[in-house]
Every structure is written in C-alpha cells, then in structure tokens.
Design an enzyme around this catalytic site. Structure first.
Site, PDB file in Angstrom:
ATOM      1  N   HIS A 257      76.832   8.286 -54.503  1.00 57.64           N
ATOM      2  CA  HIS A 257      78.187   8.830 -54.459  1.00 57.64           C
ATOM      3  C   HIS A 257      78.191  10.355 -54.605  1.00 57.64           C
ATOM      4  O   HIS A 257      79.244  10.980 -54.479  1.00 57.64           O
ATOM      5  CB  HIS A 257      79.089   8.169 -55.519  1.00 57.64           C
ATOM      6  CG  HIS A 257      78.783   8.523 -56.935  1.00 57.64           C
ATOM      7  ND1 HIS A 257      78.030   7.726 -57.763  1.00 57.64           N
ATOM      8  CD2 HIS A 257      79.162   9.575 -57.686  1.00 57.64           C
ATOM      9  CE1 HIS A 257      77.956   8.269 -58.957  1.00 57.64           C
ATOM     10  NE2 HIS A 257      78.630   9.406 -58.939  1.00 57.64           N
ATOM     11  N   ASP A 303      73.642   2.426 -55.638  1.00 60.70           N
ATOM     12  CA  ASP A 303      74.128   3.802 -55.765  1.00 60.70           C
ATOM     13  C   ASP A 303      72.997   4.814 -55.933  1.00 60.70           C
ATOM     14  O   ASP A 303      73.085   5.721 -56.757  1.00 60.70           O
ATOM     15  CB  ASP A 303      75.114   3.912 -56.930  1.00 60.70           C
ATOM     16  CG  ASP A 303      75.888   5.223 -56.909  1.00 60.70           C
ATOM     17  OD1 ASP A 303      76.157   5.739 -55.811  1.00 60.70           O
ATOM     18  OD2 ASP A 303      76.207   5.748 -57.998  1.00 60.70           O
ATOM     19  N   SER A 377      76.380  12.149 -63.084  1.00 61.57           N
ATOM     20  CA  SER A 377      76.045  11.226 -61.988  1.00 61.57           C
ATOM     21  C   SER A 377      74.702  11.566 -61.359  1.00 61.57           C
ATOM     22  O   SER A 377      74.440  12.712 -61.007  1.00 61.57           O
ATOM     23  CB  SER A 377      77.125  11.285 -60.910  1.00 61.57           C
ATOM     24  OG  SER A 377      78.333  10.756 -61.383  1.00 61.57           O
TER      25      SER A 377
END
Length: 499
Positions: A257, A303, A377
């Site tokens: 992402h 992810d 992230s």
C-alpha cells in the site's frame, strides 16, 4: 571468551570507485554567486501552482488517521511538465551556461520535486534552494543519472524554491531536465533547516528511540531501515533485505500500500540513518539518501512490496542487510519492529507476547514498548532471533492508550506470493528455494579504510578493500567472515576477527 584472529596481509592495491545516487544536501552555489552580481533574483521567471482546498485535505487525513495502512500524507501533488532549460533564465559564464527558475506554491510550508528526463553530462550541476539560501539541495550531477531518468528530491522549506542548473562548455551531450511533480506541503513537514527534518518529535510519546537501551542489541538491524518519501506526498518505512548470494543487492522490503506501481518505485527517496544520535536526544540528519528504485515484486494479499534501489548504499551509510525466516511458524516472543512512526526519527517497538496467526498476517494486540503509526507502514517485523518475518500492514493501536490489533504481512506468505516472480519474494532472495533462514549481512565493498573501523553482523564480508597505514579493522561476527576479491593492507595492519 571471544577468540581473536590477527591477520597481516600485503596484496597489490585494487579498488573500484563508488558510484551511487545519493542526494547531497550540502553544497556551494559557486556559479550562482557569480551571476548574483549581474542579475537580481527578481529577474528569475516564476511558475506558480494553483490554489487548492487545504481544509478538505486535512479533513480527509483526520478520517484516515486511525488506520496505519496508508502512507503518511503531507503534501498536495501537482502534475507538471516544466522544461528547466526552456522556462528558466539563461545566463552565460566563462565556463558554461546557467538556467534558473523559481517555483512558487503560495502557503506551502515546504516544496519537494520529482524530475523526469533527468540526463546530465559530466560536469553539470543541479541545485535546489530556498529564496534566502538557508537550505540547499545539491549538487546533483551525472552520478544521479539512472535508467528511468527520474530523480525525486526531499522537501525544501518555504513556498518558493529556485532551481538552478549549470552546464559546462563542450559537454559530450546536452543535458535534459524536466519537472514532473511538485509537492505542496500543507502540514508543516519541515520545521528546521539544512540537513535536519521537521518530523522530529511528531510520533506518540510511548515510542522509544533506537539509540536508547531498548535498541542496544539492534544496532546492526537499525542500519537496514530507511524512511521512504513516495511520490512527493507521503512517508513509509522499509528495510534492506539479504539474499542467499550475500552480494549486497540493494533490495528493500516495504508495504504494497506504499509502493505498488513502477511509478511509485521510481518516484521515491530512501533516507537511511535518520535517527536521534542519543536516547531522547536531538533531531537527526536526513543527508544519507538514495533516489529512485525499481519495482521487482509486490502482492496485495500479504501487502508486501519489494524494490531494488537505483544504487547500493555506500559504505559510509554502514548498510546492513536483514536476515529472514520464511517459515509459517509463530515467532517466539519478544518480537520487535524498527520504524519511522509519523515520519519521526527511527524508533523500536517490542512486544513480549507471541503474535497471533491471522491468515496472511501476524497480529500484535498490545505493544509492550512503543506502538506503530502512519509512516510505520512497511517497517520490518522481527522475531526474537533478529530475523525478518513480516512488514507493517495496518493497525488501530496507533495511539499509546489504545490496545487493538495491528497486523504485519507474513514473510512466509510473501515468499510464494501469487506464484510468479513479480508476486513473490522467493525468486529474488533464493531462486532455488533451498533456504529456510538466512542470516543478516554487513558488507564492506570497494572501499578504502582510512581509520580504525568496526564491523559487526551475522555475516561480515570484505570485498575489494584497501586499508591505509595506521588503520585497523575489528570484526565481530555471529555466523561467518568472508574476504573476497582484492584485500590490500600495509605491513603491520591488524585485522581482528571476533567470532
């Protein structure tokens, strides 16, 4: 007791030059200083960006702030096509030509840029600086040329920036330089000048600096972690990952992402060693950076995103390549994460409980020390044996007082991914799929050692290294030591290896 091996070596010198796409943040505008006597700054043409609804963007950010699974957004990005040579003020000097152009976006706390069609001949220099020259990026040179012809740069304070390009006489080809994106910082990402960064101190108070006691045993892994500026608008975290050849390929693992397209990879800046120099200390430097990467593989199901940097981090970055474990076995506690929460200096989080097994993700309900936030992230998730077993995916526990499950994409799931080279890690890290666990790597390559140099890691490898007289190398290893290629040391030089 550690065994010390002392090796006295004399071999003919052979050392290759370092070439890397580092963004230099210190420089001197020698060419421009000459022109300042001829032309006033007011003569430089200005290109202004349109206004936009800042309030609306802040509302969107507030709605999304409880979820980690997106980059930390701080800028509005304008897509542009600006040829610096055509739009800039051109001046002649005795040794070449200079083009200068102002970019303005009213109300911006800082501006950052992505260049396309970046092809500079030897001797050309590119600078970006603010109107009072208190902050400078450059010189960018032919070293920053890359196959994608894309060079992103970090933010510079203020709502006006001057782009200055110098090209010497009799170059082998005429340089090409265009702007493709301009980022308008609407949050105040920069609060300081020069090599330091305004994200300092923005993460939650429970987060712990990597150079506190909590990080004492994780200093090697710390050098693997980088903060990523993506598409001139947002921050994530990533880390260097070792492969079975132990050759220092510049592979970085992050989140899908964060980077999921070729454009994302091309338009990213990777900053290493952004950390406070002491526990709860001052801001750190963002001077060590690599611009541009190539997307090698990604898979949304776990992810993960896997890119290769445009160049290998040079030896002065003290780069370290993380080891990994590709088995779907619940990691023993404690587990850890090294990351850049809210784009802040590097932090380390620890959980004293084993993570839950949530399909393609590991789950942490309550970090014992620290937490994860926007900007975390893609950060590496480690087992107790210092091996990467995942990367930060999402979470609701981004505030110290809230204990809800955050998730980390499994390295084991990403290993086989979607079954193709473009959707799995296996092809890039171990094509024959014969390794379950790989140690971390400290590689010193094509380097001249001119001071006493410590090196530590699971695997420590020297390749084409020259040691100047009076300098020694001390190596602490857990797995093995390797010296390949040419290793040159003056008589009397000591190489201490401590297994």
């Amino acid at each position: 007791m550690n065994r010390i091996i002392k090796v006295l070596i004399v071999i003919q010198l052979f050392c290759l030059p370092n070439v890397f796409a580092q963004i230099t943040t210190h420089g001197e505008l020698k060419k421009s200083n000459k022109l300042n006597k001829l032309r006033k700054s007011d003569d430089i043409p200005v290109i202004s960006m349109p206004s936009f609804n800042v309030a609306q963007m802040l509302i969107e950010d507030q709605l999304n702030e409880k979820q980690v699974k997106q980059p930390l957004r701080f800028a509005k990005v304008f897509e542009v096509d600006i040829d610096i040579k055509k739009e800039g003020l051109q001046e002649n000097t005795e040794d070449g030509q200079i083009w200068r152009l102002k970019i303005k976006s009213s109300g911006a706390y800082s501006l950052n840029f992505i260049f396309k069609e970046y092809e500079l001949p030897v001797g050309a220099e590119l600078y970006i600086y603010n109107s009072d020259k208190t902050q400078l990026i450059g010189a960018l040179t032919e070293i920053n040329n890359n196959s994608a012809k894309i060079v992103p740069v970090q933010p510079i304070k203020g709502d006006i920036a001057i782009i200055e390009y110098f090209e010497p006489i009799n170059v082998c080809f005429k340089g090409s330089l265009k702007l493709s994106k301009i980022g308008h910082d609407y949050k105040g990402i920069l609060n300081s000048f020069n090599e330091y960064d305004g994200r300092f101190g923005t993460s939650q108070s429970c987060n712990v600096d990597i150079n506190c006691t909590e990080g004492n045993d994780w200093q090697n892994e710390s050098h693997s972690v980088c903060r990523i500026l993506i598409n001139a608008s947002g921050y994530c975290t990533g880390s260097l990952i070792n492969n079975v050849n132990n050759d220092g390929r510049a592979y970085v693992l992050t989140a899908n992402h964060c980077i999921n397209t070729t454009s994302d990879a091309n338009n990213s800046v990777f900053v290493f060693n952004y950390e406070s120099p002491t526990c709860s200390g001052s801001d750190g430097s963002v001077a060590q950076s690599i611009s541009n990467s190539t997307l090698r593989a990604n898979w949304s199901t776990s992810d993960f995103s896997f890119v290769e940097l445009s160049s290998v981090p040079p030896n002065n970055f003290n780069p370290y390549w993380n080891g990994w474990n590709n088995q779907n076995t619940t990691p023993n506690a404690p587990v850890r994460c090294i990351h850049h929460p809210s784009g802040d200096v590097k932090k380390i989080s620890r959980d004293d409980a084993a993570p839950s097994n949530n399909g393609n993700f590991w789950g942490v309900t309550d970090w014992t020390v620290g937490t994860v936030e926007h900007g975390s992230s893609g950060a590496p998730f480690y087992n107790s044996n210092h091996r990467v077993v995942g990367q930060v995916h999402s979470g609701n526990n981004i505030f110290c007082s809230i204990n809800e499950t955050s998730e980390y994409g499994k390295f084991s799931s990403s290993w086989t991914g979607g079954g193709t080279d473009a959707t799995r890690l296996q092809n890039w890290l171990d094509p024959t799929n014969t390794t379950i666990e790989l140690p971390g790597l400290r590689l010193i390559k094509n380097a001249t050692i001119n001071s006493n140099t410590p090196a530590s890691g699971d695997i420590v490898k020297l390749e084409n290294v020259t040691v100047q007289g009076g300098s020694n190398i001390v190596i602490d290893i857990n797995e093995r030591f390797e010296a390949t290629g040419t290793f040159n040391a003056p008589v009397g030089t000591t190489l201490e290896i401590r297994p």
